[in-house]
Design a protein around this motif. Structure first.
Motif, PDB file in Angstrom:
ATOM      1  N   MET A  23      48.862 121.521  16.286  1.00  0.00           N
ATOM      2  CA  MET A  23      49.673 120.524  16.602  1.00  0.00           C
ATOM      3  C   MET A  23      50.440 120.852  17.716  1.00  0.00           C
ATOM      4  O   MET A  23      51.151 120.176  18.759  1.00  0.00           O
ATOM      5  CB  MET A  23      50.535 119.701  15.527  1.00  0.00           C
ATOM      6  CG  MET A  23      49.337 119.220  14.367  1.00  0.00           C
ATOM      7  SD  MET A  23      48.290 117.860  15.115  1.00  0.00           S
ATOM      8  CE  MET A  23      46.940 118.835  15.026  1.00  0.00           C
ATOM      9  N   ILE A  39      39.391 107.389  15.640  1.00  0.00           N
ATOM     10  CA  ILE A  39      39.623 108.613  16.166  1.00  0.00           C
ATOM     11  C   ILE A  39      38.400 109.456  16.739  1.00  0.00           C
ATOM     12  O   ILE A  39      37.443 109.418  16.061  1.00  0.00           O
ATOM     13  CB  ILE A  39      40.217 109.787  15.112  1.00  0.00           C
ATOM     14  CG1 ILE A  39      41.772 109.240  14.521  1.00  0.00           C
ATOM     15  CG2 ILE A  39      40.087 110.821  15.743  1.00  0.00           C
ATOM     16  CD1 ILE A  39      42.192 110.157  13.384  1.00  0.00           C
ATOM     17  N   LYS A  88      48.869 108.590  13.065  1.00  0.00           N
ATOM     18  CA  LYS A  88      47.911 108.728  11.918  1.00  0.00           C
ATOM     19  C   LYS A  88      48.483 109.645  10.797  1.00  0.00           C
ATOM     20  O   LYS A  88      49.353 110.426  11.097  1.00  0.00           O
ATOM     21  CB  LYS A  88      46.526 109.245  12.214  1.00  0.00           C
ATOM     22  CG  LYS A  88      46.032 108.155  13.422  1.00  0.00           C
ATOM     23  CD  LYS A  88      45.581 107.078  12.963  1.00  0.00           C
ATOM     24  CE  LYS A  88      44.477 106.159  13.795  1.00  0.00           C
ATOM     25  NZ  LYS A  88      44.938 106.029  15.236  1.00  0.00           N
ATOM     26  N   THR A  89      47.898 109.377   9.720  1.00  0.00           N
ATOM     27  CA  THR A  89      48.593 110.371   8.544  1.00  0.00           C
ATOM     28  C   THR A  89      47.132 111.345   8.425  1.00  0.00           C
ATOM     29  O   THR A  89      45.990 111.124   8.255  1.00  0.00           O
ATOM     30  CB  THR A  89      48.599 109.538   7.189  1.00  0.00           C
ATOM     31  OG1 THR A  89      49.835 108.607   7.217  1.00  0.00           O
ATOM     32  CG2 THR A  89      48.749 110.475   5.952  1.00  0.00           C
ATOM     33  N   LEU A  90      47.594 112.710   8.515  1.00  0.00           N
ATOM     34  CA  LEU A  90      46.525 113.861   8.298  1.00  0.00           C
ATOM     35  C   LEU A  90      46.855 114.505   7.087  1.00  0.00           C
ATOM     36  O   LEU A  90      48.168 114.967   6.894  1.00  0.00           O
ATOM     37  CB  LEU A  90      46.622 114.499   9.657  1.00  0.00           C
ATOM     38  CG  LEU A  90      46.496 113.841  10.818  1.00  0.00           C
ATOM     39  CD1 LEU A  90      46.415 114.963  12.048  1.00  0.00           C
ATOM     40  CD2 LEU A  90      45.442 113.167  11.005  1.00  0.00           C
ATOM     41  N   ILE A 150      51.916 117.402  19.571  1.00  0.00           N
ATOM     42  CA  ILE A 150      52.146 116.457  18.624  1.00  0.00           C
ATOM     43  C   ILE A 150      52.997 116.880  17.517  1.00  0.00           C
ATOM     44  O   ILE A 150      52.753 117.735  17.037  1.00  0.00           O
ATOM     45  CB  ILE A 150      50.787 115.951  18.161  1.00  0.00           C
ATOM     46  CG1 ILE A 150      49.709 115.472  19.399  1.00  0.00           C
ATOM     47  CG2 ILE A 150      50.915 115.004  17.228  1.00  0.00           C
ATOM     48  CD1 ILE A 150      48.433 115.120  18.745  1.00  0.00           C
ATOM     49  N   THR A 159      55.013 116.780  13.935  1.00  0.00           N
ATOM     50  CA  THR A 159      54.391 116.470  12.887  1.00  0.00           C
ATOM     51  C   THR A 159      55.514 116.003  11.904  1.00  0.00           C
ATOM     52  O   THR A 159      55.590 115.871  10.716  1.00  0.00           O
ATOM     53  CB  THR A 159      54.055 117.923  12.063  1.00  0.00           C
ATOM     54  OG1 THR A 159      55.205 118.787  12.294  1.00  0.00           O
ATOM     55  CG2 THR A 159      52.852 118.469  13.051  1.00  0.00           C
ATOM     56  N   VAL A 212      52.330 112.823  14.015  1.00  0.00           N
ATOM     57  CA  VAL A 212      51.379 112.543  12.915  1.00  0.00           C
ATOM     58  C   VAL A 212      52.291 112.741  11.735  1.00  0.00           C
ATOM     59  O   VAL A 212      53.398 113.476  11.697  1.00  0.00           O
ATOM     60  CB  VAL A 212      50.502 113.740  12.756  1.00  0.00           C
ATOM     61  CG1 VAL A 212      49.292 113.682  14.053  1.00  0.00           C
ATOM     62  CG2 VAL A 212      51.059 115.073  12.559  1.00  0.00           C
ATOM     63  N   THR A 213      51.858 112.191  10.805  1.00  0.00           N
ATOM     64  CA  THR A 213      52.566 111.961   9.280  1.00  0.00           C
ATOM     65  C   THR A 213      51.703 113.040   8.531  1.00  0.00           C
ATOM     66  O   THR A 213      50.319 112.936   8.483  1.00  0.00           O
ATOM     67  CB  THR A 213      52.695 110.723   8.607  1.00  0.00           C
ATOM     68  OG1 THR A 213      53.330 109.755   9.312  1.00  0.00           O
ATOM     69  CG2 THR A 213      53.104 110.923   7.105  1.00  0.00           C
ATOM     70  N   CYS A 256      37.489 113.465   9.825  1.00  0.00           N
ATOM     71  CA  CYS A 256      38.183 111.943   9.790  1.00  0.00           C
ATOM     72  C   CYS A 256      37.208 110.896   9.510  1.00  0.00           C
ATOM     73  O   CYS A 256      36.047 111.002   9.923  1.00  0.00           O
ATOM     74  CB  CYS A 256      38.757 111.875  11.397  1.00  0.00           C
ATOM     75  SG  CYS A 256      39.796 113.348  11.729  1.00  0.00           S
ATOM     76  N   PHE A 291      45.036 111.481  17.331  1.00  0.00           N
ATOM     77  CA  PHE A 291      45.660 111.885  15.965  1.00  0.00           C
ATOM     78  C   PHE A 291      47.169 111.056  15.930  1.00  0.00           C
ATOM     79  O   PHE A 291      47.578 110.746  14.623  1.00  0.00           O
ATOM     80  CB  PHE A 291      46.031 113.445  15.850  1.00  0.00           C
ATOM     81  CG  PHE A 291      44.527 114.063  15.585  1.00  0.00           C
ATOM     82  CD1 PHE A 291      43.455 113.479  14.939  1.00  0.00           C
ATOM     83  CD2 PHE A 291      44.622 115.546  16.150  1.00  0.00           C
ATOM     84  CE1 PHE A 291      42.574 114.358  14.927  1.00  0.00           C
ATOM     85  CE2 PHE A 291      43.585 116.067  15.929  1.00  0.00           C
ATOM     86  CZ  PHE A 291      42.541 115.559  15.215  1.00  0.00           C
ATOM     87  N   LYS A 292      47.879 110.730  17.177  1.00  0.00           N
ATOM     88  CA  LYS A 292      49.111 110.238  16.981  1.00  0.00           C
ATOM     89  C   LYS A 292      49.088 109.126  16.338  1.00  0.00           C
ATOM     90  O   LYS A 292      48.370 108.106  16.325  1.00  0.00           O
ATOM     91  CB  LYS A 292      49.376 110.099  18.470  1.00  0.00           C
ATOM     92  CG  LYS A 292      49.808 111.139  19.483  1.00  0.00           C
ATOM     93  CD  LYS A 292      49.998 111.077  20.686  1.00  0.00           C
ATOM     94  CE  LYS A 292      50.124 112.223  21.719  1.00  0.00           C
ATOM     95  NZ  LYS A 292      50.546 112.045  22.753  1.00  0.00           N
TER      96      LYS A 292
END
Length: 327
Positions: free
Chosen positions: A143, A117, A126-128, A148, A150, A157-158, A111, A123-124
């Motif tokens: 996840m 982060i 955010k785009t991963l 969390i 997805t 997360v995205t 990251c 992570f919430k």
């Protein structure tokens, strides 16, 4: 005289059958690189030849799924990650792990520190970046363990379907991307981002590591004693190659480069990769540790409403090959 002629005719046929029996085709999970150095070393140093084997090593790539290759008869043995192999097995392709050269996981999320982060909780929202084609399973399990979603949103997360490069991080399309300790992480560094500007989360450290780079065959093939004998010889020679590579990382990287038909790899990158890969194979003599298997299965089953596998696998690995090979 007729008997002699018949015998003379039969001998070439017997010889050709013996040669065919000694042929082994290995399908790699990815392109020619130090991730697979042990196999190239075993071929280059004559370890396979010493076992009476003629081994063909087939490179992989973004459009090559090892499980599909072996199911279609294009390989005798493949390299795959256990999450992918178990998911494929549950769907009907009966892959069996016969050896586990990689003891530790090299997978992580890398990251940009500027995104704020510092812990997985961040992570919430955010785009991963996530690899697919079977490589997404460890991420999805992680996840799920973090609770969390997805599916995006402030509390989820995205997921960005990441290509096999680091562009989403460099172009700031994602806060984090999937990387391996021995490959993509260093591509980020080589692109000019300083280590101090990055935050990394190793799956191994987060307690959600799953087994990578194992050797898999089709279950029904193991019913053939001749095939099992070939696999014993193949695993024994391959592990000899891996231990040589660990002890001679620079020379092993050189052997990999000699086998890179694409010409895409560089000496510096392959030497660095071999050094990192050696850390992952160092703890393995080749035999699968049942405790590591159980940990992987537990992680994959713990996926909440959408687990990677839905039931405890049966017959997904055998120690018969390594028990014989490592005598």
């Amino acid at each position: 005289m007729i008997a002699l002629l018949m015998m003379a005719t039969a001998l070439p046929l017997m010889a050709s059958k013996a040669e065919a029996a000694d042929k082994v085709t290995l399908q790699l999970k990815w392109v020619t690189q130090a991730q697979f150095a042990g196999y190239y070393v075993a071929k280059d140093k004559g370890f396979y030849e010493e076992e009476g084997l003629d081994v063909e090593i087939k490179p992989g790539g973004p459009d090559i799924a090892p499980a599909q290759v072996i199911a279609g008869g294009g390989a005798d043995v493949i390299i795959d990650w256990m999450p992918s192999a178990l998911a494929v097995r549950e769907k009907g392709t009966p892959l069996v792990n016969i050896a586990q050269p990689f003891k530790s996981s090299g997978m992580m999320l890398t990251c940009l520190k500027e995104t704020g982060i510092t812990t997985p909780e961040d992570f919430k929202g955010k785009t991963l970046g996530v690899w697919f084609f079977g490589n997404e399973y460890p991420f999805l399990s992680w996840m799920a363990h973090l609770n969390i979603p997805t599916t995006g949103g402030a509390d989820g997360v995205t997921v960005l379907k990441q290509g096999f490069n680091v562009d989403p991080l460099l172009q700031k399309q994602a806060a984090c991307i999937s990387t391996m300790t021995y490959n993509e992480y260093w591509q980020v560094i080589d692109a000019g981002i300083a280590p101090d500007d990055l935050v990394t989360f190793k799956y191994e450290d987060e307690g959600v590591a799953t087994l990578e780079d194992g050797l898999y065959v089709l279950e029904d093939k193991l019913e053939d004693p001749a095939f099992k004998e070939r696999m014993v010889k193949f695993v024994r020679a391959s592990m000899k190659g891996w231990k040589w590579a660990e002890e001679n990382p620079d020379d092993a990287a050189g052997i990999v480069l000699e086998n890179d038909a694409s010409g895409a790899q560089t000496e510096a990158h392959q030497k660095r990769m071999m050094g990192e890969v050696a850390k992952l194979t160092a703890g393995s003599a080749g035999a699968l540790d049942p405790a590591d298997y159980e940990r992987t299965v537990k992680t994959l089953l713990g996926g909440g409403s959408d687990p990677v596998i839905t039931k405890e696998p049966e017959g997904a690995y055998t120690l018969d090959i390594t028990d014989e090979a490592l005598k």
